[in-house]
Design a protein around this motif. Structure first.
Motif, PDB file in Angstrom:
ATOM      1  N   ARG A  55       0.758  -1.367  -0.026  1.00  0.00           N
ATOM      2  CA  ARG A  55       0.232   0.062  -0.045  1.00  0.00           C
ATOM      3  C   ARG A  55       0.723   1.181  -0.058  1.00  0.00           C
ATOM      4  NH1 ARG A  55      -4.139  -1.041   4.503  1.00  0.00           N
ATOM      5  NH2 ARG A  55      -3.819  -3.210   4.215  1.00  0.00           N
TER       6      ARG A  55
ATOM      7  N   ASP B 270       2.138   3.932  -4.182  1.00  0.00           N
ATOM      8  CA  ASP B 270       1.210   4.491  -5.066  1.00  0.00           C
ATOM      9  C   ASP B 270       1.703   4.993  -6.207  1.00  0.00           C
ATOM     10  OD1 ASP B 270      -1.093   6.139  -2.709  1.00  0.00           O
ATOM     11  OD2 ASP B 270      -0.765   4.307  -3.084  1.00  0.00           O
TER      12      ASP B 270
ATOM     13  N   GLU C  15      -9.602  -0.659 -10.227  1.00  0.00           N
ATOM     14  CA  GLU C  15     -10.014  -0.610  -8.709  1.00  0.00           C
ATOM     15  C   GLU C  15      -8.854  -0.934  -7.781  1.00  0.00           C
ATOM     16  OE1 GLU C  15     -12.827  -4.517  -7.258  1.00  0.00           O
ATOM     17  OE2 GLU C  15     -13.979  -2.650  -7.972  1.00  0.00           O
ATOM     18  N   TYR C  16      -8.899  -0.306  -6.673  1.00  0.00           N
ATOM     19  CA  TYR C  16      -7.708  -0.507  -5.865  1.00  0.00           C
ATOM     20  C   TYR C  16      -8.254  -1.590  -4.556  1.00  0.00           C
ATOM     21  CZ  TYR C  16      -5.016   3.143  -8.145  1.00  0.00           C
ATOM     22  OH  TYR C  16      -4.337   3.829  -8.953  1.00  0.00           O
ATOM     23  N   GLN C  17      -7.634  -2.455  -4.509  1.00  0.00           N
ATOM     24  CA  GLN C  17      -8.098  -3.417  -3.215  1.00  0.00           C
ATOM     25  C   GLN C  17      -8.052  -2.855  -1.838  1.00  0.00           C
ATOM     26  OE1 GLN C  17      -5.247  -6.929  -3.818  1.00  0.00           O
ATOM     27  NE2 GLN C  17      -7.062  -8.092  -4.470  1.00  0.00           N
ATOM     28  N   THR C  18      -7.268  -1.773  -1.749  1.00  0.00           N
ATOM     29  CA  THR C  18      -7.302  -1.319  -0.263  1.00  0.00           C
ATOM     30  C   THR C  18      -8.552  -0.284  -0.104  1.00  0.00           C
ATOM     31  OG1 THR C  18      -5.804   0.496  -1.230  1.00  0.00           O
ATOM     32  CG2 THR C  18      -4.857  -0.998   0.191  1.00  0.00           C
ATOM     33  N   ALA C  19      -9.318  -0.205  -1.256  1.00  0.00           N
ATOM     34  CA  ALA C  19     -10.627   0.607  -0.913  1.00  0.00           C
ATOM     35  C   ALA C  19     -11.635  -0.322  -0.755  1.00  0.00           C
ATOM     36  CB  ALA C  19     -10.995   1.262  -2.447  1.00  0.00           C
ATOM     37  N   HIS C  20     -11.524  -1.733  -0.672  1.00  0.00           N
ATOM     38  CA  HIS C  20     -12.508  -2.605  -0.599  1.00  0.00           C
ATOM     39  C   HIS C  20     -12.338  -3.522   0.708  1.00  0.00           C
ATOM     40  CE1 HIS C  20     -14.239  -1.555  -4.151  1.00  0.00           C
ATOM     41  NE2 HIS C  20     -13.060  -1.277  -4.748  1.00  0.00           N
ATOM     42  N   THR C  21     -11.761  -2.926   1.945  1.00  0.00           N
ATOM     43  CA  THR C  21     -11.446  -3.959   2.945  1.00  0.00           C
ATOM     44  C   THR C  21     -12.973  -4.634   3.357  1.00  0.00           C
ATOM     45  OG1 THR C  21     -11.214  -2.018   4.342  1.00  0.00           O
ATOM     46  CG2 THR C  21      -9.089  -3.146   3.469  1.00  0.00           C
TER      47      THR C  21
ATOM     48  N   ASP D  67     -12.945 -10.456  -5.262  1.00  0.00           N
ATOM     49  CA  ASP D  67     -12.921  -9.168  -6.089  1.00  0.00           C
ATOM     50  C   ASP D  67     -13.213  -9.814  -7.752  1.00  0.00           C
ATOM     51  OD1 ASP D  67     -11.897  -7.327  -4.423  1.00  0.00           O
ATOM     52  OD2 ASP D  67      -9.794  -7.818  -4.653  1.00  0.00           O
TER      53      ASP D  67
END
Ligand code: GLU
Length: 295
Positions: A50, A53, A75-81, A189
């Protein structure tokens, strides 16, 4: 009612700039999706990386530069915890999750079944009593969460490899440091994004039975897989940045596309034009040996 088309994707981890091998896999993922009328998505797998960037931004820039275009914003995985949390919660409610206190060393040194590959989890913490669990917790090491899987292996079908059967152990869902595990995140995802075609390097073929099993357990369809050969350096080892002159900024866009096209047997040298020549059946089955700095 018309069904929305499925999707293919490229899902780089932003740990380093993409090298020519990664770019070639991205082109292939794009060609597989486009040639089958699918949408194409890019997902930044930044759960582990993370802090990088700027690397993600350079990766996205390089993909666009070679014509690997996505239909939606990345899509960024850290936005979907929250997505991963809720899946782990639902598996927990089904009694399919347990705490694991083992270190990597514990796992490697534990006795394992005769055919289990090195690193496969032998189930050490699967049946701990409440008292044993309380004792381990008091030991201070935060536990990982593992899936209580009820199969030893699972079979997938792959466009390049045909039928492939591989080990399914009690895979990690959440690491001890709290980060959702790769196998979980990828499955969650892909399903959330409507991905029904997974094209990636064949180093990940052995992970696909675990992922397909988990998808099935979660009620998702298993995607179509195509694991494509990796790119190796002149010594036959997996290509890496340290091989030098392997990234797009080092090679140049035109030259990189020409090299990728030649390695795939295309005469066309743009992604768009390669589409007309693309036939999965004719793809090389062997790794591409890359001589950095001169072909
Ligand atoms: N993020 C993974 C990688 O860069 C790829 C995951 C996947 O394609 O399933 O190796």
């Amino acid at each position: 009612m018309t069904r929305p088309p499925g999707a293919g994707r490229f899902a780089p981890s932003p740990s380093a700039d993409l090298h020519i091998g990664n770019l070639r896999t991205a082109v292939l993922a794009w060609l597989f999706a486009r040639s089958t009328g699918r949408r194409f998505l890019i997902r930044v797998e930044d759960l582990d990386d993370r802090t990088f960037d700027d690397v993600a931004a350079r990766q996205l820039h390089d993909l666009a530069a070679i014509g690997v275009t996505a239909d939606e914003a990345p899509e960024y995985q850290t936005a979907h915890t929250a997505r991963y949390d809720s899946v782990i919660d639902s598996l927990t409610e089904r009694g399919l999750v347990y705490e694991c206190f083992c270190s990597r060393k514990d796992i490697l040194s534990a006795p394992r079944a005769p055919h289990a590959p090195e690193g496969a989890y032998p189930g050490t913490c699967r049946d701990l009593t409440d008292a044993e669990r309380a004792e381990r917790r008091a030991g201070g090491r935060p536990p990982a969460l593992r899936l209580r899987s009820d199969v030893d292996e699972f079979t997938v079908s792959d466009v390049q490899h045909g039928t492939y059967t591989g080990v399914v152990d009690d895979l990690v869902l959440r690491r001890g440091d709290g980060v959702p595990a790769y196998n979980l995140a990828v499955v969650v995802d892909d399903a959330a994004q409507g991905v029904d075609q997974v094209v990636r390097g064949d180093d990940l073929l052995p992970s696909s039975p675990r992922q397909a099993y988990l998808a099935t357990l979660l009620g998702h369809a298993v995607p179509e897989y195509a694991h494509v050969p990796l790119v190796l350096n002149a010594e036959g080892k997996r290509l890496a940045k340290r091989d030098g002159a392997v990234t797009l900024s080092e090679i140049g866009i035109e030259q990189a596309l020409a090299q990728i096209a030649a390695s795939l047997g295309f005469t066309a040298t743009t992604a768009e034009a390669m589409l007309a020549e693309f036939d999965p059946v004719r793809l090389p089955r062997e790794p591409w040996i890359y001589h950095a700095g001169g072909q």
